[in-house]
Each structure stands twice: as structure tokens, then as C-alpha cells.
Design a protein around this motif. Structure first.
Motif, PDB file in Angstrom:
ATOM      1  N   LEU A   1       0.875  -1.170   0.000  1.00 58.35           N
ATOM      2  CA  LEU A   1       0.000   0.000   0.000  1.00 58.35           C
ATOM      3  C   LEU A   1       0.912   1.219   0.000  1.00 58.35           C
ATOM      4  N   THR A   2       1.242   1.707  -1.173  1.00 58.29           N
ATOM      5  CA  THR A   2       2.288   2.722  -1.292  1.00 58.29           C
ATOM      6  C   THR A   2       1.961   3.776  -2.344  1.00 58.29           C
ATOM      7  N   VAL A   3       2.728   4.866  -2.290  1.00 54.98           N
ATOM      8  CA  VAL A   3       2.777   5.855  -3.358  1.00 54.98           C
ATOM      9  C   VAL A   3       4.217   5.926  -3.846  1.00 54.98           C
ATOM     10  N   ASP A   4       4.397   6.278  -5.091  1.00 58.04           N
ATOM     11  CA  ASP A   4       5.722   6.346  -5.687  1.00 58.04           C
ATOM     12  C   ASP A   4       6.518   7.474  -5.038  1.00 58.04           C
ATOM     13  N   ALA A   5       7.638   7.144  -4.421  1.00 53.73           N
ATOM     14  CA  ALA A   5       8.454   8.145  -3.727  1.00 53.73           C
ATOM     15  C   ALA A   5       8.928   9.237  -4.684  1.00 53.73           C
ATOM     16  N   THR A   6       9.288   8.857  -5.896  1.00 53.98           N
ATOM     17  CA  THR A   6       9.753   9.845  -6.873  1.00 53.98           C
ATOM     18  C   THR A   6       8.653  10.831  -7.212  1.00 53.98           C
TER      19      THR A   6
ATOM     20  N   GLU B   1       9.666   3.876  -1.502  1.00 54.71           N
ATOM     21  CA  GLU B   1      11.085   3.835  -1.123  1.00 54.71           C
ATOM     22  C   GLU B   1      11.341   4.999  -0.184  1.00 54.71           C
ATOM     23  N   GLY B   2      12.484   4.972   0.496  1.00 54.70           N
ATOM     24  CA  GLY B   2      12.825   6.092   1.350  1.00 54.70           C
ATOM     25  C   GLY B   2      13.158   7.330   0.534  1.00 54.70           C
ATOM     26  N   ARG B   3      13.198   8.470   1.191  1.00 53.35           N
ATOM     27  CA  ARG B   3      13.543   9.717   0.496  1.00 53.35           C
ATOM     28  C   ARG B   3      14.242  10.665   1.464  1.00 53.35           C
TER      29      ARG B   3
ATOM     30  N   VAL C   1      15.914   9.754  -3.739  1.00 54.04           N
ATOM     31  CA  VAL C   1      15.223   8.519  -3.381  1.00 54.04           C
ATOM     32  C   VAL C   1      16.250   7.579  -2.789  1.00 54.04           C
ATOM     33  N   ARG C   2      15.892   6.959  -1.651  1.00 51.06           N
ATOM     34  CA  ARG C   2      16.861   6.145  -0.919  1.00 51.06           C
ATOM     35  C   ARG C   2      16.395   4.699  -0.786  1.00 51.06           C
TER      36      ARG C   2
ATOM     37  N   CYS D   1      15.105  15.250  -7.717  1.00 47.87           N
ATOM     38  CA  CYS D   1      14.999  16.628  -8.209  1.00 47.87           C
ATOM     39  C   CYS D   1      16.068  17.485  -7.562  1.00 47.87           C
ATOM     40  N   ALA D   2      16.392  18.583  -8.222  1.00 44.63           N
ATOM     41  CA  ALA D   2      17.248  19.622  -7.655  1.00 44.63           C
ATOM     42  C   ALA D   2      16.572  20.946  -7.983  1.00 44.63           C
ATOM     43  N   VAL D   3      16.231  21.695  -6.956  1.00 42.77           N
ATOM     44  CA  VAL D   3      15.394  22.883  -7.122  1.00 42.77           C
ATOM     45  C   VAL D   3      16.175  24.122  -6.713  1.00 42.77           C
ATOM     46  N   GLY D   4      16.241  25.099  -7.619  1.00 46.95           N
ATOM     47  CA  GLY D   4      16.889  26.365  -7.308  1.00 46.95           C
ATOM     48  C   GLY D   4      15.943  27.280  -6.550  1.00 46.95           C
ATOM     49  N   MET D   5      16.425  27.867  -5.460  1.00 44.00           N
ATOM     50  CA  MET D   5      15.609  28.741  -4.618  1.00 44.00           C
ATOM     51  C   MET D   5      16.270  30.104  -4.491  1.00 44.00           C
ATOM     52  N   ASN D   6      15.481  31.165  -4.623  1.00 40.50           N
ATOM     53  CA  ASN D   6      16.023  32.506  -4.420  1.00 40.50           C
ATOM     54  C   ASN D   6      16.325  32.751  -2.946  1.00 40.50           C
ATOM     55  N   GLU D   7      15.485  32.199  -2.084  1.00 37.53           N
ATOM     56  CA  GLU D   7      15.726  32.234  -0.642  1.00 37.53           C
ATOM     57  C   GLU D   7      15.006  31.055  -0.017  1.00 37.53           C
TER      58      GLU D   7
END
Length: 301
Positions: free
Chosen positions: A61-66, A159-161, A206-207, A217-223
Motif C-alpha cells: 500500500l504505497t505511493v511512488d516516492a519519486t 522507497e525512502g527519500r 530517493v533512498r 529533483c534539484a530545485v533552485g531557490m532565491n531564498e
């Protein structure tokens, strides 16, 4: 006159037809059917709470971690995250990679085989994204702070994350090198990533157990938000610790928390049940344990 008599007969027939039609329409409105229909709508509205697809089978009973990281990618404030992800992916796929400052032109002499590397080239032949990040941190290109680690047993994740705050303090680029079949004969720089600019980033991974399996993912943040973890769980579709179950026929609703498979009533007078005892799995639904005729679907948030 005959035509007048026929005219009034036609009018009378029309009135009778309208009355019968009106009564027929009223009979269609069966209160029991309406109640079930409203329950089905409510169940549908409830499922909109999460865009995550739940996989429900006999032993899972899961959801895709990605998929949970899609909500994080959607709030990217600049395009720098794509550069960081591409650079890390390049370092993962090539046999030999180096990191260097962004404006550095790498020559064949810089990568000549022999004892020791050029002092401003950092070798990154690492097996996992987190190892690469730590190597870049040791070389002074960035700082990294892991702020979230979730394992499968505490959530409904497949999976872990993990999520890591990265602050790039020195823009860098990644270079891949091919030393050929004989390192003494030929070597060449085969590819170079776009420069990763200075700034804040959130890296999602994902681990599998405690080892990183893939970059999500890799997300750029202004702050950065004041509380990054709290902010993450406010994103629609990111949370995966609560599972809701609802029957479209009888309207019964249940809730389970923190990866547990014991479902308790959620605002209705029904009994609890355990997912291990569920029956008749079909299309990610199960037979309703309450009415036994309806189908129970799941949402996770």
C-alpha cells in the motif's frame, strides 16, 4: 364545429401528457439513490486532496516516492536547479569526472595520467549522489545540510527519500574524461556541464535503506523558508504519512497514520480493520469491509 372539438381534445391530451411526465420525473428522484450519489461525489472530492496514485495490492500500500517530489519541482524559483541536477547526474554516469571552478578551461595537460591531479581539479568518481555532494563540500564548492530523511516503514512511500539544503558558494562545472584503453597513450575531456551558479538549492533523493538510489529533483531557490521541513509538508502532494480510505457505496471512511495498516473510523460510526485482512483486490481498490458490496479506494497525503 368539428375542428373546434378536435382542437380542445388536442389541448386536453397535451395537458394530461405534461402532468404524467411531471409525475414521472418526480419519481426518478429516489432519496436513497440521491444519498448514494452524494456520497460518491464526496468520496471523489476527498481523493482530490492528493494527486498521488496509490498502489494497493495484497502485500503493498504505497505511493511512488519519486512522484512526491513533483510538487517540489513545481515551486522552483529559478532554472539553476536543472544545472545542479545535470552536473550530479554526469558525475554519476561517467567513469572519471572532475569538478572545477566555473570559468576554468580544462586542457589535456590538466588531465594527463600520472601521480596526483591538477590542484584545482577535484576527482569525483563516487557511487552515489550524496557521496558526490560531500566531495564537492570538502573541496569548498558548497555546503550541505540534510534536513529530512524518511524511510518506508514510517510512511506509505514505495522507497525512502531525503531532502538536503545545498548552498553553492563557489560556482563549478563538471568535466568527464576518457582515458581510453591505455591511459599512457591517449586521453580526452569528453563532456562538460553547464556552470552551476552560486545560490540556494534543495536536493531531493530517493533512498534504499540509508543509501541514495537516485536523484529525484534539484530545485533552485532565491531564498529559503524559515522552516524548510514544515514548508515541504505544506506542498500539495508531498506528504505521505496519512492514508485515507473511503467506500463509494456506503460512504464509510477510515484513516491510518505513519505507515500503519490499521484503519480507524474517520468521522463515521463503523468498525476498524487491518489492511492485511483486506479482500478482493482490483484496480487499487478492495472490497468494503463494512457493506461488503462497495469498493474502497485510497488517498495518501
Amino acid at each position: 364545429m368539428r375542428w373546434e372539438k378536435n382542437f380542445w381534445r388536442a389541448i386536453a391530451s397535451l395537458v394530461i401528457l405534461c402532468i404524467v411526465g411531471h409525475v414521472g420525473v418526480m419519481r426518478v428522484g429516489n432519496p436513497a439513490s440521491d444519498e448514494i450519489q452524494h456520497r460518491e461525489i464526496r468520496a471523489g472530492e476527498r481523493s482530490v486532496m492528493s494527486a498521488l496514485e496509490v498502489s494497493a495490492s495484497r502485500y503493498s500500500l504505497t505511493v511512488d516516492a519519486t512522484q512526491t517530489f513533483e510538487s517540489l519541482s513545481d515551486v522552483a524559483e529559478n532554472e539553476s536547479g536543472d544545472r545542479l541536477r545535470d552536473a550530479l547526474a554526469m558525475a554519476l554516469t561517467a567513469k572519471v569526472t572532475y569538478a572545477t571552478v566555473a570559468d576554468r578551461v580544462v586542457t589535456s595537460e590538466d588531465i594527463r595520467p600520472g601521480p596526483g591531479d591538477s590542484p584545482d581539479l577535484t576527482c569525483m568518481s563516487c557511487p552515489a549522489p550524496w557521496s558526490i555532494v560531500k566531495t564537492l563540500e570538502s573541496a569548498g564548492f558548497l555546503t550541505a545540510q540534510n534536513v529530512l530523511v524518511e524511510l518506508t516503514g514510517d510512511t506509505y512511500l514505495s522507497e525512502g527519500r531525503s531532502v538536503t539544503i545545498i548552498n553553492v558558494v563557489k560556482p563549478f562545472t563538471v568535466v568527464t574524461v576518457d582515458y581510453g584503453f591505455s591511459s599512457s597513450e591517449r586521453w580526452t575531456a569528453t563532456d562538460q556541464s553547464d556552470a552551476v551558479p552560486a545560490g540556494w538549492y534543495l536536493l531531493g533523493e530517493v533512498r534504499e535503506h540509508f543509501d541514495t538510489k537516485a536523484i529525484a529533483c534539484a530545485v533552485g531557490m532565491n531564498e529559503l523558508p524559515d522552516d524548510v521541513v514544515a514548508w515541504l509538508f505544506e506542498l500539495e502532494g508531498f506528504g505521505a504519512s496519512t492514508c485515507l480510505a473511503g467506500c463509494s457505496s456506503c460512504g464509510s471512511q477510515w484513516r491510518a497514520e505513519s505507515g500503519d495498516w490499521t484503519f480507524h473510523p474517520d468521522g463515521c460510526d463503523v468498525g476498524s480493520w487491518v489492511y492485511d485482512d483486506a479482500d478482493d483486490f482490483h484496480a487499487d481498490t478492495i472490497a468494503c469491509p463494512e457493506c461488503e458490496t462497495g469498493r474502497v479506494g485510497f488517498t495518501v497525503h
